[in-house]
Each structure stands twice: as C-alpha cells, then as structure tokens.
Scaffold this active site. Sequence first.
Site, PDB file in Angstrom:
ATOM      1  N   HIS A   1      -1.395 -10.555  12.452  1.00  0.00           N
ATOM      2  CA  HIS A   1      -1.546  -9.075  11.620  1.00  0.00           C
ATOM      3  C   HIS A   1      -0.612  -8.300  12.201  1.00  0.00           C
ATOM      4  O   HIS A   1      -1.844  -8.445  13.518  1.00  0.00           O
ATOM      5  CB  HIS A   1      -2.314  -8.256  10.505  1.00  0.00           C
ATOM      6  CG  HIS A   1      -1.859  -6.807   9.904  1.00  0.00           C
ATOM      7  ND1 HIS A   1      -0.496  -6.616   9.528  1.00  0.00           N
ATOM      8  CD2 HIS A   1      -2.556  -5.325  10.306  1.00  0.00           C
ATOM      9  CE1 HIS A   1      -0.928  -5.215   9.771  1.00  0.00           C
ATOM     10  NE2 HIS A   1      -1.717  -4.878  10.321  1.00  0.00           N
TER      11      HIS A   1
ATOM     12  N   CYS B   1      -3.178  -3.599   4.474  1.00  0.00           N
ATOM     13  CA  CYS B   1      -1.765  -4.185   4.787  1.00  0.00           C
ATOM     14  C   CYS B   1      -2.730  -5.837   4.316  1.00  0.00           C
ATOM     15  O   CYS B   1      -2.036  -7.021   5.248  1.00  0.00           O
ATOM     16  CB  CYS B   1      -1.750  -4.959   6.246  1.00  0.00           C
ATOM     17  SG  CYS B   1      -2.294  -2.982   6.996  1.00  0.00           S
TER      18      CYS B   1
ATOM     19  N   ASN C   1       5.577  -1.674  11.705  1.00  0.00           N
ATOM     20  CA  ASN C   1       4.490  -1.791  11.435  1.00  0.00           C
ATOM     21  C   ASN C   1       5.323  -1.916   9.680  1.00  0.00           C
ATOM     22  O   ASN C   1       5.447  -1.151   9.229  1.00  0.00           O
ATOM     23  CB  ASN C   1       3.802  -0.997  11.257  1.00  0.00           C
ATOM     24  CG  ASN C   1       2.361  -1.238  10.506  1.00  0.00           C
ATOM     25  OD1 ASN C   1       2.308  -2.897   9.660  1.00  0.00           O
ATOM     26  ND2 ASN C   1       0.917  -0.620  10.297  1.00  0.00           N
TER      27      ASN C   1
ATOM     28  N   GLU D   1       0.916  -1.301   0.256  1.00  0.00           N
ATOM     29  CA  GLU D   1      -0.567  -0.378  -0.092  1.00  0.00           C
ATOM     30  C   GLU D   1       0.767   1.185  -0.315  1.00  0.00           C
ATOM     31  O   GLU D   1      -0.035   2.508  -0.119  1.00  0.00           O
ATOM     32  CB  GLU D   1      -1.357  -0.077   1.028  1.00  0.00           C
ATOM     33  CG  GLU D   1      -0.312  -0.134   2.505  1.00  0.00           C
ATOM     34  CD  GLU D   1      -1.327  -0.152   3.371  1.00  0.00           C
ATOM     35  OE1 GLU D   1      -2.221   0.928   3.891  1.00  0.00           O
ATOM     36  OE2 GLU D   1      -1.194  -0.781   4.233  1.00  0.00           O
TER      37      GLU D   1
ATOM     38  N   LYS E   1      -3.726  -8.583  22.087  1.00  0.00           N
ATOM     39  CA  LYS E   1      -5.374  -8.015  22.141  1.00  0.00           C
ATOM     40  C   LYS E   1      -6.305  -9.208  21.116  1.00  0.00           C
ATOM     41  O   LYS E   1      -7.451  -9.538  21.318  1.00  0.00           O
ATOM     42  CB  LYS E   1      -5.653  -6.412  21.417  1.00  0.00           C
ATOM     43  CG  LYS E   1      -5.798  -5.845  22.191  1.00  0.00           C
ATOM     44  CD  LYS E   1      -6.117  -4.560  21.859  1.00  0.00           C
ATOM     45  CE  LYS E   1      -5.303  -3.345  23.023  1.00  0.00           C
ATOM     46  NZ  LYS E   1      -5.673  -1.839  22.736  1.00  0.00           N
TER      47      LYS E   1
ATOM     48  N   SER F   1      -7.318  -3.062   6.190  1.00  0.00           N
ATOM     49  CA  SER F   1      -8.408  -1.990   6.644  1.00  0.00           C
ATOM     50  C   SER F   1      -8.901  -1.626   5.561  1.00  0.00           C
ATOM     51  O   SER F   1      -8.306  -1.742   4.809  1.00  0.00           O
ATOM     52  CB  SER F   1      -7.390  -0.712   7.208  1.00  0.00           C
ATOM     53  OG  SER F   1      -6.477  -0.699   8.552  1.00  0.00           O
TER      54      SER F   1
ATOM     55  N   SER G   1      -9.498   1.882  13.657  1.00  0.00           N
ATOM     56  CA  SER G   1      -9.515  -0.292  13.574  1.00  0.00           C
ATOM     57  C   SER G   1      -8.914  -0.820  14.595  1.00  0.00           C
ATOM     58  O   SER G   1      -9.081  -1.771  13.790  1.00  0.00           O
ATOM     59  CB  SER G   1      -8.042   0.696  12.612  1.00  0.00           C
ATOM     60  OG  SER G   1      -7.446   1.056  13.746  1.00  0.00           O
TER      61      SER G   1
ATOM     62  N   THR H   1       4.269   3.480  15.410  1.00  0.00           N
ATOM     63  CA  THR H   1       3.334   2.296  14.958  1.00  0.00           C
ATOM     64  C   THR H   1       4.108   2.525  13.352  1.00  0.00           C
ATOM     65  O   THR H   1       4.175   1.560  13.472  1.00  0.00           O
ATOM     66  CB  THR H   1       2.069   2.043  15.585  1.00  0.00           C
ATOM     67  OG1 THR H   1       1.180   3.134  14.192  1.00  0.00           O
ATOM     68  CG2 THR H   1       1.244   1.863  16.401  1.00  0.00           C
TER      69      THR H   1
HETATM   70  N1  COA Z   1       2.007   2.545  30.907  1.00  0.00           N
HETATM   71  C1  COA Z   1       2.105   1.411  30.523  1.00  0.00           C
HETATM   72  N2  COA Z   1       0.890   1.527  29.210  1.00  0.00           N
HETATM   73  C2  COA Z   1       0.711   2.782  28.902  1.00  0.00           C
HETATM   74  C3  COA Z   1       0.382   3.415  29.259  1.00  0.00           C
HETATM   75  C4  COA Z   1       2.026   3.652  30.592  1.00  0.00           C
HETATM   76  N3  COA Z   1       2.110   5.058  30.730  1.00  0.00           N
HETATM   77  N4  COA Z   1       0.013   4.812  28.400  1.00  0.00           N
HETATM   78  C5  COA Z   1      -1.148   4.332  28.033  1.00  0.00           C
HETATM   79  N5  COA Z   1      -0.688   2.868  27.842  1.00  0.00           N
HETATM   80  C6  COA Z   1      -1.007   1.938  27.478  1.00  0.00           C
HETATM   81  C7  COA Z   1      -2.774   2.259  27.327  1.00  0.00           C
HETATM   82  O1  COA Z   1      -3.172   2.110  27.774  1.00  0.00           O
HETATM   83  C8  COA Z   1      -3.399   1.544  25.990  1.00  0.00           C
HETATM   84  O2  COA Z   1      -3.462   0.357  26.228  1.00  0.00           O
HETATM   85  P1  COA Z   1      -4.827  -0.290  25.482  1.00  0.00           P
HETATM   86  O3  COA Z   1      -4.970  -0.347  24.057  1.00  0.00           O
HETATM   87  O4  COA Z   1      -4.445  -2.027  26.401  1.00  0.00           O
HETATM   88  O5  COA Z   1      -5.960   0.053  26.413  1.00  0.00           O
HETATM   89  C9  COA Z   1      -1.886   2.039  25.295  1.00  0.00           C
HETATM   90  O6  COA Z   1      -1.161   2.597  26.041  1.00  0.00           O
HETATM   91  C10 COA Z   1      -2.163   2.742  24.071  1.00  0.00           C
HETATM   92  O7  COA Z   1      -2.640   3.629  24.416  1.00  0.00           O
HETATM   93  P2  COA Z   1      -3.950   5.053  24.244  1.00  0.00           P
HETATM   94  O8  COA Z   1      -3.945   5.938  24.967  1.00  0.00           O
HETATM   95  O9  COA Z   1      -4.535   4.253  23.683  1.00  0.00           O
HETATM   96  O10 COA Z   1      -2.796   5.416  23.067  1.00  0.00           O
HETATM   97  P3  COA Z   1      -3.024   6.562  22.193  1.00  0.00           P
HETATM   98  O11 COA Z   1      -4.448   7.301  21.717  1.00  0.00           O
HETATM   99  O12 COA Z   1      -2.189   6.877  20.855  1.00  0.00           O
HETATM  100  O13 COA Z   1      -2.958   5.775  20.214  1.00  0.00           O
HETATM  101  C11 COA Z   1      -2.862   3.377  18.830  1.00  0.00           C
HETATM  102  C12 COA Z   1      -2.749   4.570  19.983  1.00  0.00           C
HETATM  103  C13 COA Z   1      -1.823   2.153  18.418  1.00  0.00           C
HETATM  104  C14 COA Z   1      -4.463   3.730  18.163  1.00  0.00           C
HETATM  105  C15 COA Z   1      -2.254   4.663  17.444  1.00  0.00           C
HETATM  106  O14 COA Z   1      -0.970   4.792  18.028  1.00  0.00           O
HETATM  107  C16 COA Z   1      -2.580   4.899  16.427  1.00  0.00           C
HETATM  108  O15 COA Z   1      -3.757   5.356  15.624  1.00  0.00           O
HETATM  109  N6  COA Z   1      -1.964   3.332  14.952  1.00  0.00           N
HETATM  110  C17 COA Z   1      -1.981   3.560  13.928  1.00  0.00           C
HETATM  111  C18 COA Z   1      -3.399   3.112  13.802  1.00  0.00           C
HETATM  112  C19 COA Z   1      -3.048   1.032  13.759  1.00  0.00           C
HETATM  113  O16 COA Z   1      -2.104   0.687  13.648  1.00  0.00           O
HETATM  114  N7  COA Z   1      -4.533   0.363  13.706  1.00  0.00           N
HETATM  115  C20 COA Z   1      -5.044  -0.635  13.993  1.00  0.00           C
HETATM  116  C21 COA Z   1      -5.040  -1.251  13.175  1.00  0.00           C
HETATM  117  S1  COA Z   1      -4.707  -1.847  12.328  1.00  0.00           S
END
Ligand code: COA
Length: 388
Positions: free
Chosen positions: A233, A111, A275, A79, A242, A308, A201, A152
């Site tokens: 993936h 992906c 990734n 992609e 998860k 996605s 996502s 990521t």
């Molecule tokens: N210590 C340990 N864990 C911590 C922490 C700390 N100090 N602070 C936050 N975390 C954990 C959160 O509890 C959360 O865990 P959970 O998902 O099990 O609940 C995780 O870290 C991520 O925190 P969050 O606040 O949700 O992160 P974010 O708002 O920055 O978003 C993604 C994380 C992955 C959604 C973001 O990086 C993203 O958009 N990535 C690109 C999209 C993607 O990869 N999608 C996947 C599907 S293909």
Amino acid sequence: MKIGIDAIAMDTPDFYVDLVKLAQVRGDDPDKYTIGIGQDEQAVPPSSQDIVTMGANAATKLLTPAIRASLGMVLVGTESGVDASKSSALFIHDLLALPEWVRAVELKEACYGGTAALMMARDYIAAHPDKTVLVIAADIARYGLATAGEVTQGAGAVAMLIKAEPHIMTIEDDSVYRSESIDDFWRPVYQDTAIAQGKYSTEQYLAFFQAIWSRYQTQRHHTASDFAAMTFHLPYTKMGKKALKLVLPDTDEATGERLQRRFEASTRYCRRVGNIYTGSLYLGLLSLLDNDTSLKAGDRIGLFSYGSGAVAEFFSGILQPDFAAQLHAANHAKMLADRQELTVPEYEAVFSDKVPYDPEDYRSDPTYYHGQFVLTGVIGQERQYQQR
Ligand code: COA
C-alpha cells in the site's frame, strides 16, 4: 481451482500538479517531496470526478458482453463514499448498465477496503466458479491546501475482474491479517479532508507490516527469497520503501537487489498519481506489471494492504502463463502522458471548487470534464451523472 485477477485497468483524472513547483510555492525544499516523501506529480480531480465516475471510467474498459452476463457481484472499496447510505456500487451499476441480477455493495475500512472486496470476491468465486466479480477500488485523497499531508494527495480508481482460472494472477490462499482499533487517520462524516496523525500512522503501518510478515513466514513457510517482487500500500512511495527495508536484512544479496528493483517499478504510477487510498496497492501492482518486463509466469508477488484504523493483510499471487498479453501498459503510459498540468493557483482553484456539504444545488465546471462519465452537479440533493 485457481481464483484471481483476470483483468485490471485504472483511471485517473486528466489534470495534475507538479510537486517541485508546489514545493517552491509552499516554501519547501523540492527534494523533501521527490526524495524524502517520494512523490513527483499529483492527480488533481475536478468536482466532476468522484469515485463513481472514476470507478466507472476504469471498469468500462473491462466489460465484454460475456463478462456482463457472468457478473455475480459489483464490489466497491472506498473511503470517499458519495452518500452515507446508498452504495457507490449502485451508481456505477446504473452508469455501466449492468445486469439487475447481481449484488452491488460498497465496503469501507480506510485504505483496506479494496482488499476486503478482493477477498470477498475470492471467497464468492470459490462457491460460484462460473461467476465473475467486478471489484473497484476508488478514492480521492484530500488533506487540505498547505497541510503536511497535501503532498500525498491523489485521485484514481483501479478496476479488476475476479474469476476462476484467471489470466493475470492467482490470489493464493495464504493471507495473514490483523485488526486493532487505533486513531492514526480518520475522516469525520461532515468534512471531505482526512485527519492524519502522520508520524503515528507511519509507525503503525510499519508495526503492522512487521508483525504480519513475521507471522506469514512462520505460518506459510515462505521467506523473502520465494518472492519475485513485493508490492505495498503506497500512501506515498517512501512509506513502501520503509516497509521493504524491514524485509531486506534477512535476505541474500540477489533477493534484496531483485525486490528493490521491482519495488521501484511498482512505485512509478504512484509517483505520478499520488495516494488513491483503497486503490494504491493495486495501482502499485499494475505499475509493476506494466513496467517490469522481466517478470515471468510462475513468479510469486507479495501484496501488503494497510487501512488506517487499522486492518492490514499480507497475501501473495502467482503470475499466470499469458499475463503479459492481458495488460494495457501503452494505454496507461498514454493516459498519464496526455494529462494537462495545472499551475499551483489553478490546482488550488480546482481543489476549492467542490460539491458542498450542504443542501444547495451545485453544478460542476464543464471545462474540467474528463472521461466517459462525469458528475454534472447535485440538484435537489440528488447527484446528477452523465455519460458523454
Ligand atoms: N531532502 C530530502 N529529504 C528530506 C528533506 C530534503 N530537503 N527534507 C525532509 N526530508 C525527508 C525527511 O527526512 C523524512 O524522511 P524519513 O521519513 O525517511 O525520515 C521525509 O522527508 C518527510 O519529512 P517530514 O519532516 O517527516 O515530513 P512531514 O512532517 O511534512 O510529514 C508525512 C510527512 C508523510 C507524515 C505527511 O505528509 C502526512 O501526514 N501524510 C498523510 C498521512 C499518511 O500518508 N500516512 C501514511 C500511513 S497510511
């Protein structure tokens, strides 16, 4: 007839950024990156590396004169296409000086594109058992500096040879797949960074896995205990964790312990590369095979692919008698160990020095050349590749 993966190799840039240091600069708790999201390091691709060079760098390791002579197709799942019209498979075909009597095509569905290529290869070999298909899954994940997705990001390629009577792993005829048009992640053609509805996502990935895993068990009559390992993936390693968690409540203790231990082995490369979109599932498979020496012939491995948009698929493979002898674990360990760490400002400079989305001539920085194949620039709107 058995059909599957006969050989597999990876490539990733020579440069990385340490995510603990990135967290400190971004003002985040490093545990969020390393535990919450599950990433330790991130490959940083200089502009001289794109899906063509990484794909060619990975594939060149697999090509013997006999394999070249038996090639029927070259399929690239990506992609991060370098042209809206011409297939990256043709650029790679040229760089690797592959025979002219082949099909060379690029496949796209986020992906999932690497799995689409793998399944197309499998069907082709069923009809042409004397042929080999070169499948490449290559991508550069870019979300942007200081964005939620930044942690990521990643870059790399996985190349595989798909053949009859494969030496590493069969691809069983047990796929369950599902498609539904949703807007969880996309990349408009005028920009090189993806737009991700991160939380949505994640939810959709898990919902697709849940639905497909449930249907797979009903239709294929396999349960988790039939699997030596499950690979996923991995947009980031916590995502796969998860998904695995959804399987565990219905398993016995020994199965749960086995699947979790081997899942950890499947995440080691992703933790250090990040990734690689289409290649992430196959980087996970490679990480498992390279790092878990307790696996044995006959073991069934589960593979969950998610792209996605969204298309997802679950299927399994059976390890073949001499699979361990075909692996290059020491080479891959050295490749990762030999990379050069960039400071956060250096990473930001490399990230920002990119092939522009306009017709101006561009030259990449030779300081960051890596591997056998590089993009030296874009001159007169034509991409200039070089073999070193
Ligand atoms: N210590 C340990 N864990 C911590 C922490 C700390 N100090 N602070 C936050 N975390 C954990 C959160 O509890 C959360 O865990 P959970 O998902 O099990 O609940 C995780 O870290 C991520 O925190 P969050 O606040 O949700 O992160 P974010 O708002 O920055 O978003 C993604 C994380 C992955 C959604 C973001 O990086 C993203 O958009 N990535 C690109 C999209 C993607 O990869 N999608 C996947 C599907 S293909």
